[in-house]
Design an enzyme around this catalytic site. Structure first.
Site, short mmCIF file in Angstrom:
data_model
loop_
_atom_site.label_atom_id
_atom_site.label_comp_id
_atom_site.label_asym_id
_atom_site.label_seq_id
_atom_site.Cartn_x
_atom_site.Cartn_y
_atom_site.Cartn_z
N ARG A 183 -32.64 -28.00 25.47
CA ARG A 183 -31.63 -29.05 25.65
C ARG A 183 -31.98 -30.36 24.94
O ARG A 183 -31.73 -31.45 25.44
CB ARG A 183 -31.43 -29.34 27.15
CG ARG A 183 -30.82 -28.24 27.93
CD ARG A 183 -29.43 -27.83 27.47
NE ARG A 183 -29.09 -26.57 28.10
CZ ARG A 183 -29.38 -25.39 27.60
NH1 ARG A 183 -29.96 -25.28 26.41
NH2 ARG A 183 -29.07 -24.29 28.24
N SER A 232 -24.48 -29.07 34.17
CA SER A 232 -25.76 -29.17 34.88
C SER A 232 -26.26 -30.60 34.86
O SER A 232 -26.40 -31.20 33.80
CB SER A 232 -26.79 -28.26 34.21
OG SER A 232 -26.41 -26.92 34.37
N GLU A 302 -30.50 -33.94 32.91
CA GLU A 302 -30.03 -33.35 31.65
C GLU A 302 -28.90 -34.21 31.07
O GLU A 302 -28.77 -34.41 29.88
CB GLU A 302 -29.53 -31.93 31.89
CG GLU A 302 -28.96 -31.29 30.64
CD GLU A 302 -28.74 -29.79 30.76
OE1 GLU A 302 -29.61 -29.11 31.34
OE2 GLU A 302 -27.69 -29.33 30.29
C1 LIG Z 1 -18.30 -27.29 33.07
C2 LIG Z 1 -19.43 -27.58 32.13
C3 LIG Z 1 -20.26 -26.54 31.72
C4 LIG Z 1 -21.32 -26.78 30.82
N1 LIG Z 1 -22.10 -25.73 30.44
C5 LIG Z 1 -23.12 -25.95 29.58
C6 LIG Z 1 -23.96 -24.87 29.14
O1 LIG Z 1 -23.78 -23.73 29.51
N2 LIG Z 1 -24.98 -25.16 28.30
C7 LIG Z 1 -25.22 -26.42 27.85
O2 LIG Z 1 -26.16 -26.62 27.08
N3 LIG Z 1 -24.44 -27.46 28.24
C8 LIG Z 1 -23.41 -27.27 29.08
N4 LIG Z 1 -22.62 -28.32 29.48
C9 LIG Z 1 -22.93 -29.68 29.00
C10 LIG Z 1 -22.16 -30.10 27.74
O3 LIG Z 1 -20.95 -29.37 27.60
C11 LIG Z 1 -22.99 -29.91 26.47
O4 LIG Z 1 -24.17 -30.68 26.52
C12 LIG Z 1 -22.20 -30.30 25.21
O5 LIG Z 1 -22.92 -29.87 24.08
C13 LIG Z 1 -21.92 -31.79 25.10
O6 LIG Z 1 -20.99 -31.97 24.04
P1 LIG Z 1 -19.99 -33.21 24.05
O7 LIG Z 1 -19.20 -33.18 22.79
O8 LIG Z 1 -19.20 -33.23 25.30
O9 LIG Z 1 -21.02 -34.40 24.00
P2 LIG Z 1 -21.01 -35.74 24.86
O10 LIG Z 1 -21.16 -35.40 26.30
O11 LIG Z 1 -19.87 -36.58 24.48
O12 LIG Z 1 -22.36 -36.40 24.34
C14 LIG Z 1 -23.61 -35.82 24.65
C15 LIG Z 1 -24.68 -36.45 23.76
O13 LIG Z 1 -24.46 -36.03 22.42
C16 LIG Z 1 -24.28 -37.15 21.56
N5 LIG Z 1 -23.29 -36.78 20.55
C17 LIG Z 1 -22.01 -36.34 20.75
N6 LIG Z 1 -21.42 -36.09 19.56
C18 LIG Z 1 -22.34 -36.38 18.60
C19 LIG Z 1 -22.32 -36.34 17.17
N7 LIG Z 1 -21.25 -35.96 16.47
N8 LIG Z 1 -23.45 -36.71 16.52
C20 LIG Z 1 -24.55 -37.12 17.20
N9 LIG Z 1 -24.62 -37.18 18.54
C21 LIG Z 1 -23.53 -36.81 19.24
C22 LIG Z 1 -23.80 -38.28 22.48
O14 LIG Z 1 -24.07 -39.55 21.94
C23 LIG Z 1 -24.60 -37.99 23.74
O15 LIG Z 1 -25.90 -38.48 23.62
C24 LIG Z 1 -21.56 -28.10 30.36
C25 LIG Z 1 -20.71 -29.14 30.78
C26 LIG Z 1 -19.66 -28.89 31.64
C27 LIG Z 1 -18.76 -30.02 32.07
#
Ligand SMILES: Cc1cc2nc3c(=O)[nH]c(=O)nc-3n(C[C@H](O)[C@H](O)[C@H](O)COP(=O)(O)OP(=O)(O)OC[C@H]3O[C@@H](n4cnc5c(N)ncnc54)[C@H](O)[C@@H]3O)c2cc1C
Length: 306
Positions: A183, A232, A302
């Site tokens: 992660r 999570s 996380e």
């Molecule tokens: C229902 C649910 C289930 C989930 N299941 C999983 C799972 O199975 N496995 C898992 O690993 N995660 C899971 N997650 C967490 C989440 O979906 C992941 O971490 C996902 O990759 C975050 O992407 P995001 O675009 O929403 O990023 P955000 O939440 O918007 O940002 C997360 C981080 O990434 C950075 N970021 C975003 N975009 C960029 C970019 N283009 N360049 C640089 N940095 C960036 C942000 O600044 C921040 O620090 C889950 C979340 C939910 C709500």
């Protein structure tokens, strides 16, 4: 408390607002509510919120932030971010337009930093490419997935051959391949992921679609997707599962204000309506203290705190 989610700097001044308006026109808004842009639906506004659709504008805006020492961050789909109730005093950037493109060439999928993972998995399935199916239920963007090394059965880092980034303050987009750990990734904190190249295997399209559906069904059965949440909350400690520790410590159903530890998945906090970020953070502290007392393990966040 958690991995940094923003690049530190000063709050936005009114002169900065004018300069951002000149740079971005209607693509920048001020005092923009962030709660609706995150999956937990809590938190205050961004002093400035910019939607950026091309690399040249991204380079220019990041150079401006560096020159003026303005705090900035990049928001994907907000599925791993908790926004504080006071909001964010700097600039929040969201990618769109050219950054959502997905192209398939042989076994390589090139996906923009703002492309949703679900769309990437669907395009791969259409082309009969296998390897990314388990990521279909990660409700974020490619950029967020790279930053977080998102994964379940497979981590996105295992599939990535190259990442195109703009580093804040630099003149042009460059290519990199960060190291990926649980992660997390060694991606420069000042890097914005513009696109990533994933290399997949070959399979029949119907078989890949079937696996996608199985992963979606498993998530529907095990996660409280009917209520706002941010996935999570805690990282799994080495050799164990945060959900197991939280459940056996008796935390399921624990509540502060509108925030509740899910009955369906103990490592999820759900917003039952009207929760504030303070509610969620207070509940996080209670869960962490209870698990520490019961199991002697200190859980680490996380989710990123903005
Ligand atoms: C229902 C649910 C289930 C989930 N299941 C999983 C799972 O199975 N496995 C898992 O690993 N995660 C899971 N997650 C967490 C989440 O979906 C992941 O971490 C996902 O990759 C975050 O992407 P995001 O675009 O929403 O990023 P955000 O939440 O918007 O940002 C997360 C981080 O990434 C950075 N970021 C975003 N975009 C960029 C970019 N283009 N360049 C640089 N940095 C960036 C942000 O600044 C921040 O620090 C889950 C979340 C939910 C709500």
């Amino acid at each position: 408390m958690s991995a940094a989610s923003s690049v530190p700097g000063q709050a936005l001044a009114s002169a900065h607002r004018e300069r951002l308006r000149t740079l971005l026109g209607a693509s920048v808004t001020f005092d923009e509510p962030l709660a609706p842009k995150t999956s937990m639906r809590v938190g205050g506004p961004a002093a400035a919120f910019a939607v950026i659709r091309d690399v040249a504008t991204l380079v220019a805006v990041l150079k401006f932030c560096v020159a003026e020492s303005i705090a900035w961050t990049i928001l994907g789909l907000g599925s791993n971010v908790l926004v504080r109730d006071a909001g964010f005093a700097g600039l929040v950037i969201r990618l769109a337009g050219a950054f959502t493109m997905i192209t398939v060439n042989g076994t390589t999928v090139r996906a923009g930093g703002a492309a949703p993972m679900v769309a990437v998995c669907r395009e791969a399935a259409k082309a009969g490419l296998t390897g990314a199916e388990a990521l279909v239920g990660v409700p974020g963007t490619v950029g967020g997935a790279v930053r977080m090394n998102a994964g379940t059965n497979v981590e996105i880092g295992e599939l990535i051959r190259a990442v195109e980034v703009v580093i804040a303050g630099e003149e042009a987009q460059t290519c990199t391949l960060p190291e990926f750990t649980y992660r997390n990734s060694t991606l420069d904190r000042r890097a914005v992921v513009c696109a990533a190249e994933l290399v997949l295997g070959v399979h029949d399209s119907a078989g890949v679609h079937k696996k996608l559906l199985q992963h979606i069904e498993r998530r529907n059965a095990t996660q409280p997707l009917e209520l706002p949440n941010s996935g999570s909350i805690f990282r799994n400690p080495p050799g164990d599962y945060a959900a197991r520790l939280i459940e056996t410590a008796g935390c399921k159903g624990m509540r502060v204000g509108g925030a509740e530890v899910s009955h369906k998945h103990a490592n999820f906090i759900v917003n039952r309506g009207g929760a504030t970020c303070a509610d969620v953070l207070a509940l996080i502290d209670q869960v962490r203290d209870t698990v520490e007392r019961r199991h002697g393990v200190t859980l680490e966040l996380e989710v990123h705190l903005l």
